[in-house]
Structures are given as C-alpha cells and as structure tokens.
Design a protein around this motif. Sequence first.
Motif, PDB file in Angstrom:
ATOM      1  N   THR A 233       0.843  -1.184   0.000  1.00 40.31           N
ATOM      2  CA  THR A 233       0.000   0.000   0.000  1.00 40.31           C
ATOM      3  C   THR A 233       0.876   1.230   0.000  1.00 40.31           C
ATOM      4  O   THR A 233       2.052   1.187   0.383  1.00 40.31           O
ATOM      5  CB  THR A 233      -0.927   0.038   1.229  1.00 40.31           C
ATOM      6  N   LEU A 234       0.319   2.325  -0.444  1.00 41.96           N
ATOM      7  CA  LEU A 234       0.931   3.635  -0.307  1.00 41.96           C
ATOM      8  C   LEU A 234       0.044   4.438   0.639  1.00 41.96           C
ATOM      9  O   LEU A 234      -1.042   4.885   0.262  1.00 41.96           O
ATOM     10  CB  LEU A 234       1.042   4.332  -1.664  1.00 41.96           C
ATOM     11  N   ALA A 235       0.486   4.579   1.878  1.00 46.79           N
ATOM     12  CA  ALA A 235      -0.281   5.281   2.903  1.00 46.79           C
ATOM     13  C   ALA A 235       0.226   6.714   3.024  1.00 46.79           C
ATOM     14  O   ALA A 235       1.435   6.965   2.972  1.00 46.79           O
ATOM     15  CB  ALA A 235      -0.151   4.567   4.246  1.00 46.79           C
ATOM     16  N   ARG A 236      -0.685   7.646   3.200  1.00 44.28           N
ATOM     17  CA  ARG A 236      -0.294   9.036   3.370  1.00 44.28           C
ATOM     18  C   ARG A 236       0.674   9.140   4.546  1.00 44.28           C
ATOM     19  O   ARG A 236       0.357   8.751   5.667  1.00 44.28           O
ATOM     20  CB  ARG A 236      -1.520   9.909   3.607  1.00 44.28           C
ATOM     21  N   ALA A 237       1.867   9.663   4.281  1.00 46.17           N
ATOM     22  CA  ALA A 237       2.913   9.664   5.303  1.00 46.17           C
ATOM     23  C   ALA A 237       2.554  10.513   6.511  1.00 46.17           C
ATOM     24  O   ALA A 237       3.095  10.314   7.597  1.00 46.17           O
ATOM     25  CB  ALA A 237       4.226  10.153   4.690  1.00 46.17           C
ATOM     26  N   GLN A 238       1.614  11.450   6.350  1.00 47.16           N
ATOM     27  CA  GLN A 238       1.209  12.313   7.451  1.00 47.16           C
ATOM     28  C   GLN A 238       0.010  11.764   8.228  1.00 47.16           C
ATOM     29  O   GLN A 238      -0.450  12.399   9.176  1.00 47.16           O
ATOM     30  CB  GLN A 238       0.867  13.705   6.911  1.00 47.16           C
ATOM     31  N   SER A 239      -0.491  10.597   7.825  1.00 49.73           N
ATOM     32  CA  SER A 239      -1.662  10.018   8.475  1.00 49.73           C
ATOM     33  C   SER A 239      -1.229   8.968   9.487  1.00 49.73           C
ATOM     34  O   SER A 239      -0.854   7.853   9.122  1.00 49.73           O
ATOM     35  CB  SER A 239      -2.596   9.395   7.431  1.00 49.73           C
ATOM     36  N   TYR A 240      -1.315   9.304  10.772  1.00 50.81           N
ATOM     37  CA  TYR A 240      -0.977   8.329  11.809  1.00 50.81           C
ATOM     38  C   TYR A 240      -1.900   7.119  11.694  1.00 50.81           C
ATOM     39  O   TYR A 240      -1.451   5.970  11.757  1.00 50.81           O
ATOM     40  CB  TYR A 240      -1.113   8.959  13.202  1.00 50.81           C
ATOM     41  N   GLY A 241      -3.191   7.372  11.525  1.00 52.86           N
ATOM     42  CA  GLY A 241      -4.177   6.289  11.532  1.00 52.86           C
ATOM     43  C   GLY A 241      -3.953   5.262  10.451  1.00 52.86           C
ATOM     44  O   GLY A 241      -3.973   4.053  10.714  1.00 52.86           O
ATOM     45  N   MET A 242      -3.705   5.702   9.212  1.00 52.07           N
ATOM     46  CA  MET A 242      -3.545   4.746   8.123  1.00 52.07           C
ATOM     47  C   MET A 242      -2.254   3.957   8.265  1.00 52.07           C
ATOM     48  O   MET A 242      -2.216   2.748   8.020  1.00 52.07           O
ATOM     49  CB  MET A 242      -3.581   5.463   6.774  1.00 52.07           C
ATOM     50  N   ASN A 243      -1.175   4.609   8.666  1.00 47.54           N
ATOM     51  CA  ASN A 243       0.077   3.874   8.863  1.00 47.54           C
ATOM     52  C   ASN A 243      -0.059   2.879  10.004  1.00 47.54           C
ATOM     53  O   ASN A 243       0.465   1.767   9.942  1.00 47.54           O
ATOM     54  CB  ASN A 243       1.216   4.860   9.113  1.00 47.54           C
ATOM     55  N   ARG A 244      -0.787   3.259  11.034  1.00 45.85           N
ATOM     56  CA  ARG A 244      -1.022   2.362  12.163  1.00 45.85           C
ATOM     57  C   ARG A 244      -1.806   1.127  11.734  1.00 45.85           C
ATOM     58  O   ARG A 244      -1.489  -0.008  12.133  1.00 45.85           O
ATOM     59  CB  ARG A 244      -1.776   3.117  13.256  1.00 45.85           C
ATOM     60  N   VAL A 245      -2.816   1.314  10.910  1.00 46.29           N
ATOM     61  CA  VAL A 245      -3.638   0.192  10.442  1.00 46.29           C
ATOM     62  C   VAL A 245      -2.772  -0.836   9.721  1.00 46.29           C
ATOM     63  O   VAL A 245      -2.858  -2.044   9.986  1.00 46.29           O
ATOM     64  CB  VAL A 245      -4.769   0.690   9.520  1.00 46.29           C
ATOM     65  N   PHE A 246      -1.928  -0.381   8.806  1.00 45.46           N
ATOM     66  CA  PHE A 246      -1.135  -1.336   8.020  1.00 45.46           C
ATOM     67  C   PHE A 246      -0.067  -2.009   8.879  1.00 45.46           C
ATOM     68  O   PHE A 246       0.222  -3.194   8.685  1.00 45.46           O
ATOM     69  CB  PHE A 246      -0.555  -0.660   6.785  1.00 45.46           C
ATOM     70  N   HIS A 247       0.493  -1.292   9.825  1.00 42.33           N
ATOM     71  CA  HIS A 247       1.427  -1.942  10.746  1.00 42.33           C
ATOM     72  C   HIS A 247       0.714  -3.034  11.547  1.00 42.33           C
ATOM     73  O   HIS A 247       1.245  -4.145  11.711  1.00 42.33           O
ATOM     74  CB  HIS A 247       2.036  -0.907  11.689  1.00 42.33           C
ATOM     75  N   LYS A 248      -0.482  -2.743  12.036  1.00 42.61           N
ATOM     76  CA  LYS A 248      -1.240  -3.725  12.811  1.00 42.61           C
ATOM     77  C   LYS A 248      -1.541  -4.968  11.987  1.00 42.61           C
ATOM     78  O   LYS A 248      -1.610  -6.084  12.513  1.00 42.61           O
ATOM     79  CB  LYS A 248      -2.550  -3.112  13.317  1.00 42.61           C
ATOM     80  N   LEU A 249      -1.734  -4.784  10.685  1.00 33.93           N
ATOM     81  CA  LEU A 249      -2.071  -5.910   9.808  1.00 33.93           C
ATOM     82  C   LEU A 249      -0.836  -6.688   9.348  1.00 33.93           C
ATOM     83  O   LEU A 249      -0.947  -7.613   8.550  1.00 33.93           O
ATOM     84  CB  LEU A 249      -2.858  -5.408   8.593  1.00 33.93           C
TER      85      LEU A 249
END
Length: 275
Positions: A233-249
């Motif tokens: 995925t390409l997650a918005r680098a400024q979005s804590y929430g989206m980066n957190r989701v992909f790390h959790k997965l």
Amino acid sequence: MLNMMSLVSSSSHIIVDERNKRLVVNGYLRGIKPAFFSRELIELAVDKKLEKIWLWALPADVPEFLGFGFRTEGSLFRDNFEEFAISLAYYVNPARAVSDKLQTENDIVDSVRTEPIRRLSSLSEGIRLKLLNQSFGEQISELLTRVFESYPSPVEDPQYIRALIKDGNIFAGAFIEKKLISVAAAYPDKEFNRCEMTDCATLEEYRGNSLTERLLGILENEVLKHQTLNLFTLARAQSYGMNRVFHKLGYRFQGRLINNCDIAGSFEDMNLWIK
C-alpha cells in the motif's frame, strides 16, 4: 536493438498521469537497456510537462538507472528475493523532490511501530461489511469525494469505479442500513505478482470502529483465495491512523515516495508498506 521510443509510446505499463504530473512506469520488458530507456522516459516526461517519473525497476538495472539521475525511494519484496522490485524516482522538477515534513513523517512511523497492538473489539451493532459490485459505483464515488478534497485518480466519476470492478479490482464496504460509511479496495496485478491495497476512506462521524482494518482483512482473504501476491500500500505519510492500520495488519515499512500524488488538496509523501 529494441526501438526504445516505440516501447515507451506503446507500452500499457507506462502511464502519462497528468492529474498527478507524473510518468508512472509499472514495469518493463527484461533485457531493455536502462541507459536508453532512461533517456526516453525523461524526454517523454519533459515533453508532457510532467514533474516526476515513478518507476518500478528490476534490482539488476538499478545502478544504471541511478547513474541517470533516478533515486531509490522504496522496495517491494517478500522473503523470496526472486520476487523483487525497486521503486525509483526521477524528478524533472527539482522542487518536487523536496519535502519539509520528513522528520514528522519519520516520527509517525516510529510511533506506530512501538505502540502496543490491541485486539479488535466487537463490531458495533448495526454495521455490516460486504464485498461491493458494480452497482455500488455511485456510492463509492460519493464517499471518496466526500472524504478527500482531491484524489490521485478520477474517483469522482462513478463509471470509473464501475470499470475498476469490472476489470477485476475488488472493493469492500461498511454499511449502516443502506448507507455506505467506509470503503477499501484491492487492485490485483497478476503480471507483476503484486496487489495494491488502496482507496481507504471512512466518513468522519463513523471513525473509531476500525472499519478500514476490518475491510482490508476481508480484501486480503479475497485476494489470497486463488493467488499468492505481494500485498502493498501507499499510505499518506502524514496520516498516523492509516500507517497504524497497516502496521497492525503485519505490513512492513519499506520506503517513502516523495510528493508522489495529489491527495486531500496537495501533493503528499506516501509511505510504502509491504506484506
């Protein structure tokens, strides 16, 4: 010798993306000469007044591309290094290569990696999750345009969404009654053995229910039913929430693409996460 100009102009893997002012090269034939290919790509980008070239390159070709001014921004690989691609960038406009938010973005990645991972709570009553067919094109389009001021692809056009689904891309959504409140998508690419997880959006008033995380889980299962692909995925680098989701997965951070696309009103850096 291969006719490089013919290859550049006719390849379906090379996209002139005027919306994001970039040339996207999703792949190329083995055996091409990076020196010739680089020149033709740069000439095309300059001719089309584009600011960036985004190229997925084979590892063996990377040194020669770097010699022509490309730079490494990320990598796509699993444990099997035979399935490997390098994300390179060439900046026709040098200003596009500069980001003033790198430290903040690094702090976000560090934070999402170190915070404890909690198990998903039960889904709130009344919310249903399901795969979406072409008939949901209008609702998907309305949701994405409501959440994002601007978007890298023409999601404001429901026909574009319907065409994506018709072509084998997979969408999943969360509903309250008949109202679509969250969406996510998977774009399988069998030719290059990868699948982008993308188009994640949740209406603001329904955030906090881990809907994106749940939808991505459904999509992963659907994608991997019949094929084994590299998920990214390409997650918005400024979005804590989206980066957190992909790390959790279980995704791994493997690079950052600078000012890669126009999303939410401006060009933004995108973090590359791989699973």
